[in-house]
Design a protein around this motif. Structure first.
Motif, PDB file in Angstrom:
ATOM      1  N   GLN A   1       0.818  -1.213   0.000  1.00  0.00           N
ATOM      2  CA  GLN A   1       0.000   0.000   0.000  1.00  0.00           C
ATOM      3  C   GLN A   1       0.850   1.261   0.000  1.00  0.00           C
ATOM      4  O   GLN A   1       0.491   2.259  -0.650  1.00  0.00           O
ATOM      5  CB  GLN A   1      -0.933  -0.008   1.213  1.00  0.00           C
ATOM      6  CG  GLN A   1      -2.048  -1.032   1.120  1.00  0.00           C
ATOM      7  CD  GLN A   1      -3.025  -0.903   2.275  1.00  0.00           C
ATOM      8  OE1 GLN A   1      -3.575   0.172   2.510  1.00  0.00           O
ATOM      9  NE2 GLN A   1      -3.235  -1.984   2.997  1.00  0.00           N
TER      10      GLN A   1
ATOM     11  N   PHE B   1       2.023   1.571  -3.590  1.00  0.00           N
ATOM     12  CA  PHE B   1       0.888   1.777  -4.493  1.00  0.00           C
ATOM     13  C   PHE B   1       0.360   3.208  -4.390  1.00  0.00           C
ATOM     14  O   PHE B   1       0.059   3.848  -5.406  1.00  0.00           O
ATOM     15  CB  PHE B   1      -0.219   0.781  -4.139  1.00  0.00           C
ATOM     16  CG  PHE B   1      -1.455   0.889  -4.990  1.00  0.00           C
ATOM     17  CD1 PHE B   1      -1.482   0.346  -6.260  1.00  0.00           C
ATOM     18  CD2 PHE B   1      -2.589   1.525  -4.501  1.00  0.00           C
ATOM     19  CE1 PHE B   1      -2.633   0.429  -7.043  1.00  0.00           C
ATOM     20  CE2 PHE B   1      -3.738   1.613  -5.270  1.00  0.00           C
ATOM     21  CZ  PHE B   1      -3.754   1.066  -6.550  1.00  0.00           C
ATOM     22  N   ASN B   2       0.253   3.720  -3.174  1.00  0.00           N
ATOM     23  CA  ASN B   2      -0.308   5.058  -2.975  1.00  0.00           C
ATOM     24  C   ASN B   2       0.596   6.162  -3.498  1.00  0.00           C
ATOM     25  O   ASN B   2       0.154   7.303  -3.663  1.00  0.00           O
ATOM     26  CB  ASN B   2      -0.612   5.285  -1.495  1.00  0.00           C
ATOM     27  CG  ASN B   2      -1.759   4.413  -1.010  1.00  0.00           C
ATOM     28  OD1 ASN B   2      -2.585   3.957  -1.787  1.00  0.00           O
ATOM     29  ND2 ASN B   2      -1.788   4.162   0.289  1.00  0.00           N
TER      30      ASN B   2
ATOM     31  N   LEU C   1       2.120   5.896  -6.459  1.00  0.00           N
ATOM     32  CA  LEU C   1       2.110   5.835  -7.914  1.00  0.00           C
ATOM     33  C   LEU C   1       1.236   6.943  -8.504  1.00  0.00           C
ATOM     34  O   LEU C   1       0.229   7.327  -7.902  1.00  0.00           O
ATOM     35  CB  LEU C   1       1.564   4.487  -8.396  1.00  0.00           C
ATOM     36  CG  LEU C   1       2.387   3.235  -8.112  1.00  0.00           C
ATOM     37  CD1 LEU C   1       1.614   2.002  -8.590  1.00  0.00           C
ATOM     38  CD2 LEU C   1       3.753   3.301  -8.785  1.00  0.00           C
TER      39      LEU C   1
ATOM     40  N   GLU D   1      -1.733   8.308 -10.827  1.00  0.00           N
ATOM     41  CA  GLU D   1      -3.064   7.701 -10.947  1.00  0.00           C
ATOM     42  C   GLU D   1      -3.142   6.697 -12.082  1.00  0.00           C
ATOM     43  O   GLU D   1      -3.738   5.620 -11.936  1.00  0.00           O
ATOM     44  CB  GLU D   1      -4.115   8.794 -11.137  1.00  0.00           C
ATOM     45  CG  GLU D   1      -5.537   8.252 -11.186  1.00  0.00           C
ATOM     46  CD  GLU D   1      -6.586   9.347 -11.306  1.00  0.00           C
ATOM     47  OE1 GLU D   1      -7.780   9.008 -11.406  1.00  0.00           O
ATOM     48  OE2 GLU D   1      -6.200  10.536 -11.302  1.00  0.00           O
TER      49      GLU D   1
ATOM     50  N   ARG E   1      -1.525   3.506 -11.050  1.00  0.00           N
ATOM     51  CA  ARG E   1      -2.362   2.795 -10.077  1.00  0.00           C
ATOM     52  C   ARG E   1      -3.488   2.059 -10.788  1.00  0.00           C
ATOM     53  O   ARG E   1      -3.777   0.903 -10.477  1.00  0.00           O
ATOM     54  CB  ARG E   1      -2.938   3.771  -9.052  1.00  0.00           C
ATOM     55  CG  ARG E   1      -1.957   4.279  -8.033  1.00  0.00           C
ATOM     56  CD  ARG E   1      -2.655   4.775  -6.764  1.00  0.00           C
ATOM     57  NE  ARG E   1      -3.657   5.803  -7.045  1.00  0.00           N
ATOM     58  CZ  ARG E   1      -3.427   7.104  -7.063  1.00  0.00           C
ATOM     59  NH1 ARG E   1      -2.198   7.558  -6.849  1.00  0.00           N
ATOM     60  NH2 ARG E   1      -4.389   7.965  -7.301  1.00  0.00           N
ATOM     61  N   ASP E   2      -4.140   2.739 -11.721  1.00  0.00           N
ATOM     62  CA  ASP E   2      -5.252   2.112 -12.445  1.00  0.00           C
ATOM     63  C   ASP E   2      -4.781   0.886 -13.213  1.00  0.00           C
ATOM     64  O   ASP E   2      -5.451  -0.161 -13.224  1.00  0.00           O
ATOM     65  CB  ASP E   2      -5.887   3.118 -13.405  1.00  0.00           C
ATOM     66  CG  ASP E   2      -6.625   4.234 -12.686  1.00  0.00           C
ATOM     67  OD1 ASP E   2      -6.907   4.081 -11.475  1.00  0.00           O
ATOM     68  OD2 ASP E   2      -6.916   5.261 -13.326  1.00  0.00           O
TER      69      ASP E   2
ATOM     70  N   GLN F   1      -4.023  -1.930 -10.750  1.00  0.00           N
ATOM     71  CA  GLN F   1      -5.279  -2.486 -10.235  1.00  0.00           C
ATOM     72  C   GLN F   1      -5.894  -3.458 -11.231  1.00  0.00           C
ATOM     73  O   GLN F   1      -6.362  -4.544 -10.852  1.00  0.00           O
ATOM     74  CB  GLN F   1      -6.264  -1.364  -9.932  1.00  0.00           C
ATOM     75  CG  GLN F   1      -6.171  -0.792  -8.540  1.00  0.00           C
ATOM     76  CD  GLN F   1      -7.274   0.205  -8.271  1.00  0.00           C
ATOM     77  OE1 GLN F   1      -7.704   0.946  -9.159  1.00  0.00           O
ATOM     78  NE2 GLN F   1      -7.748   0.244  -7.033  1.00  0.00           N
TER      79      GLN F   1
ATOM     80  N   GLN G   1      -7.577  -2.853  -1.248  1.00  0.00           N
ATOM     81  CA  GLN G   1      -8.453  -2.830  -2.414  1.00  0.00           C
ATOM     82  C   GLN G   1      -9.875  -3.265  -2.050  1.00  0.00           C
ATOM     83  O   GLN G   1     -10.121  -3.831  -0.984  1.00  0.00           O
ATOM     84  CB  GLN G   1      -7.900  -3.756  -3.504  1.00  0.00           C
ATOM     85  CG  GLN G   1      -6.451  -3.496  -3.866  1.00  0.00           C
ATOM     86  CD  GLN G   1      -6.214  -2.104  -4.404  1.00  0.00           C
ATOM     87  OE1 GLN G   1      -6.933  -1.623  -5.278  1.00  0.00           O
ATOM     88  NE2 GLN G   1      -5.193  -1.420  -3.878  1.00  0.00           N
TER      89      GLN G   1
END
Length: 329
Positions: free
Chosen positions: A208, A211-212, A214, A216, A219-220, A223, A271
């Motif tokens: 996390q 990931f946080n 990155l 946007e 991240r997308d 995901q 998530q």
């Protein structure tokens, strides 16, 4: 991660903590330390020989063979790859602890096999594990990510393995525990689950943080990759579960349990759940058995079926939110 500066090897300094969760996890894992040799597996022999059907014994043997394969993967490849991406020395030390305990888990299944089975039966279990199509698919798929994936992809694979894929195997001993069978074997599994709870929580927390940070778009994209991987692994796990449990008539119950734990893996990664299944949908006998607390065990009298080494509980959701907000501001 660099360990040296100005040609001087850098000693690890636990008085200088970059991330409080590294220290908290180290302390929790060392408090939870256990060994399979302290659990009286032989006390289950009477039930194994007299109160278990041949199909029940076969299923337990095979699921433990599968779990041995996956724990071997974690101890030999998974943690060594995650250590390459550690951001400080304390994180690497925690991963060293996790790596060792994965080896303890793998050995525990051999102790169970040695106690309950003949040599020829043990050889057949390992032959099956080494050649089963669906077991080998998931082991190789996860290992491929370990060898070629990005640091965040490796963490996703590790959490999916420990918080999701193990649970098709864990279902069997938890079910028998709920029916007062194989209590000492189940105690080993509960100790393993307690460890895996911390492992998945800790590695998910580290995911996390990265990931946080990155952009946007990245991240997308990650995901999408994550959910596609979970769907792929679940599709294979359905086939694996049918092969293991159809003859016992447990398949649908196990798949519900798997979907519930897949959602737990996603939660560890910060998530949203993918499946509608919640704890209330899982067989309550198994949910009762999944409690990670263990019974007290007196090693001098042999009474009890737990491992007493301090009152330690599995990590809760609040434990791994420590520092996330302040790190990602």
């Amino acid at each position: 991660m660099e360990h040296s500066k100005n040609n001087s090897y850098t000693a690890i300094n636990w008085n200088n903590i970059e991330d409080e969760l590294d220290k908290a996890t180290w302390e929790k894992l060392t408090q939870q330390f256990w060994l399979d040799t302290r659990i009286p597996i032989s006390n289950d022999l009477r039930i194994w020989r007299g109160n278990m059907s041949p199909q029940e014994r076969q299923t337990m043997n095979l699921v433990f063979g599968g779990l041995t394969t996956l724990d071997t993967l974690q101890s030999q490849d998974g943690m060594s790859q995650l250590k390459l991406d550690a951001v400080n020395q304390k994180e690497e030390a925690v991963l060293n602890n996790i790596q060792f305990m994965e080896s303890v888990h793998a050995k525990s299944y051999s102790s169970i096999f040695e106690t309950l089975n003949q040599k020829s039966e043990i050889e057949a279990i390992f032959d099956w594990a080494d050649t089963n199509e669906f077991l080998q698919y998931k082991a190789n798929r996860i290992n491929d990510i370990y060898q070629t994936g990005s640091p965040l992809q490796k963490k996703i694979a590790s959490v999916f393995l420990e918080t999701f894929l193990f649970y098709s195997g864990f279902y069997t001993p938890l079910y028998f525990l709920g029916h007062n069978k194989m209590l000492n074997v189940a105690e080993i599994i509960k100790l393993i689950i307690r460890d895996e709870s911390v492992h998945g929580t800790y590695i998910g927390y580290k995911f996390q943080i990265g990931f946080n940070r990155l952009p946007e778009a990245e991240r997308d994209s990650l995901q999408t990759w994550m959910y596609d991987l979970l769907y792929e692994l679940y599709d294979n796990e359905e086939k694996y579960t049918h092969e293991l449990y159809d003859d016992l008539g447990w398949t649908e119950q196990v798949l519900t349990f798997l979907r519930y734990n897949a959602n737990k893996a996603l939660m560890n990664l910060g998530q949203e759940p993918m499946f509608p299944d919640g704890a209330e949908d899982v067989n309550p006998i198994v949910m009762n058995g999944i409690s990670t607390s263990t019974a007290n065990h007196d090693f001098f009298s042999g009474v009890g079926n737990g491992y007493l080494l301090g009152a330690v509980e599995a990590m809760e959701a609040d434990d791994y939110t420590i520092g996330l907000d302040k790190k990602d501001e």
